[in-house]
Write a protein that holds these residues in place. Structure first.
Motif, PDB file in Angstrom:
ATOM      1  N   ARG A  97       0.754  -1.217  -0.017  1.00  0.00           N
ATOM      2  CA  ARG A  97       0.089  -0.015   0.020  1.00  0.00           C
ATOM      3  C   ARG A  97       0.825   1.294  -0.090  1.00  0.00           C
ATOM      4  O   ARG A  97       1.788   1.339   0.803  1.00  0.00           O
ATOM      5  CB  ARG A  97      -1.052  -0.084   1.222  1.00  0.00           C
ATOM      6  N   VAL A  98       0.443   2.156  -0.810  1.00  0.00           N
ATOM      7  CA  VAL A  98       1.191   3.628  -1.075  1.00  0.00           C
ATOM      8  C   VAL A  98       0.487   4.606  -0.221  1.00  0.00           C
ATOM      9  O   VAL A  98      -0.597   4.569  -0.563  1.00  0.00           O
ATOM     10  CB  VAL A  98       1.672   3.777  -2.336  1.00  0.00           C
ATOM     11  N   GLN A  99       0.981   5.468   0.482  1.00  0.00           N
ATOM     12  CA  GLN A  99       0.390   6.532   1.023  1.00  0.00           C
ATOM     13  C   GLN A  99      -0.045   7.758  -0.195  1.00  0.00           C
ATOM     14  O   GLN A  99       0.800   7.878  -0.891  1.00  0.00           O
ATOM     15  CB  GLN A  99       1.042   7.192   2.196  1.00  0.00           C
ATOM     16  N   THR A 100      -1.378   7.995  -0.187  1.00  0.00           N
ATOM     17  CA  THR A 100      -1.665   8.898  -1.228  1.00  0.00           C
ATOM     18  C   THR A 100      -2.060  10.207  -1.004  1.00  0.00           C
ATOM     19  O   THR A 100      -2.563  11.195  -1.655  1.00  0.00           O
ATOM     20  CB  THR A 100      -2.823   8.063  -2.318  1.00  0.00           C
ATOM     21  N   GLN A 101      -2.553  10.276   0.502  1.00  0.00           N
ATOM     22  CA  GLN A 101      -3.070  11.480   1.111  1.00  0.00           C
ATOM     23  C   GLN A 101      -2.167  11.826   2.266  1.00  0.00           C
ATOM     24  O   GLN A 101      -2.043  10.946   3.028  1.00  0.00           O
ATOM     25  CB  GLN A 101      -4.276  11.482   1.055  1.00  0.00           C
ATOM     26  N   LYS A 102      -2.262  13.153   2.758  1.00  0.00           N
ATOM     27  CA  LYS A 102      -1.571  13.341   4.165  1.00  0.00           C
ATOM     28  C   LYS A 102      -2.243  14.786   4.409  1.00  0.00           C
ATOM     29  O   LYS A 102      -2.409  15.738   3.613  1.00  0.00           O
ATOM     30  CB  LYS A 102      -0.260  13.547   4.035  1.00  0.00           C
ATOM     31  N   ASN A 103      -2.441  15.053   5.757  1.00  0.00           N
ATOM     32  CA  ASN A 103      -2.991  16.238   6.260  1.00  0.00           C
ATOM     33  C   ASN A 103      -2.136  16.923   7.091  1.00  0.00           C
ATOM     34  O   ASN A 103      -1.477  16.376   7.950  1.00  0.00           O
ATOM     35  CB  ASN A 103      -4.565  15.912   6.820  1.00  0.00           C
ATOM     36  N   TYR A 104      -2.216  18.269   7.157  1.00  0.00           N
ATOM     37  CA  TYR A 104      -1.430  19.346   7.969  1.00  0.00           C
ATOM     38  C   TYR A 104      -2.216  20.197   8.492  1.00  0.00           C
ATOM     39  O   TYR A 104      -3.292  20.746   7.842  1.00  0.00           O
ATOM     40  CB  TYR A 104      -0.287  19.743   7.067  1.00  0.00           C
ATOM     41  N   VAL A 105      -1.830  20.924   9.549  1.00  0.00           N
ATOM     42  CA  VAL A 105      -2.316  22.377   9.980  1.00  0.00           C
ATOM     43  C   VAL A 105      -1.061  23.348  10.057  1.00  0.00           C
ATOM     44  O   VAL A 105      -0.153  22.966  10.835  1.00  0.00           O
ATOM     45  CB  VAL A 105      -2.962  22.164  11.425  1.00  0.00           C
TER      46      VAL A 105
END
Length: 229
Positions: A97-105
């Motif tokens: 599985r490859v990470q396709t999304q990431k969230n930041y503040v």
């Protein structure tokens, strides 16, 4: 029990009336407009947003950090992975599985910097940004000052009203802090994109356009009883 409490309350009120048979009760308030100096923005990096979906999340993250540093932003201090809850999201990936999304503040100090961030990230295909909240770093100090101003306002009102009937307002024997701290923090719908927020105006005629926030109102109110002399 309810009846007992009512009797005690009535007795306490009667005792207070006997102690201060003549008094004046007034409400003082204070308000101040403040400009936010802490603006929190959510940023989402999604591989599908990049051209042809060929730029990995890791590469977009490196580009984002580089752009933020160019703007003088301390990413170690002001960029958080995850959300406003304070809990960092952990990304445990299987080998297939490859990470396709990431969230930041991201926290910025003013609207001008926010505008630059929006433009810089949009230029590298990172445009999924939404406002989370805007506030003041010294909001508690501002509220303390407003409480003092509200007390002075109550004193002036008491003096004016007492003078109108040929009396004077003496010492205060009861102060009730109404604990109404309106404003000082504006929360935004998490789905509200930066460019469409109803709380801000964004010019789009040129690349140097800036984002402007409306000033926020901070309120405080107190109720005070003064002896009539």
């Amino acid at each position: 029990m309810a009846a007992g409490l009512l009797v005690l309350s009535t007795a306490a009120s009667a005792q207070q009336t006997e102690t201060y048979p003549s008094y004046i009760s007034v409400t003082g308030s204070a308000e101040r407009d403040v400009t936010p100096d802490e603006i929190y923005v959510g940023i989402t990096i999604d591989e599908s947003d990049s051209r042809n979906g060929k730029i990995t999340v890791a590469e977009q993250e490196r580009r984002m950090v580089a752009e933020l540093k160019k703007l003088g932003i301390d990413v170690d201090k002001d960029l958080q992975v995850g959300d406003m809850s304070g809990d960092l999201k952990s990304y445990v990936l299987r080998r297939d599985r490859v990470q396709t999304q990431k969230n930041y503040v991201l926290k910025v100090g003013d609207a001008a910097t926010l505008g630059k961030v929006f433009q810089s990230l949009a230029a590298i295909d990172i445009s999924r940004m939404n406002l989370i909240k805007a506030t003041r770093s010294d909001i508690e100090q501002i509220r303390l000052e407003l409480r003092a101003e509200a007390m002075k306002s109550a004193r002036r009102s008491a003096d004016t009203l007492a003078e109108a009937i040929g009396q004077k307002a003496g010492k205060a024997f009861m102060i009730n802090d109404n604990n109404y701290y309106g404003g000082g923090t504006v929360y935004f719908n998490s789905a509200m994109p930066v460019a469409r927020s109803a709380k801000m105006e964004m010019a789009t005629e040129d690349a140097g356009s800036a984002i402007e926030f409306q000033d926020m109102k901070v309120n405080c109110s107190v109720n005070v009883r003064f002896i009539l002399e």
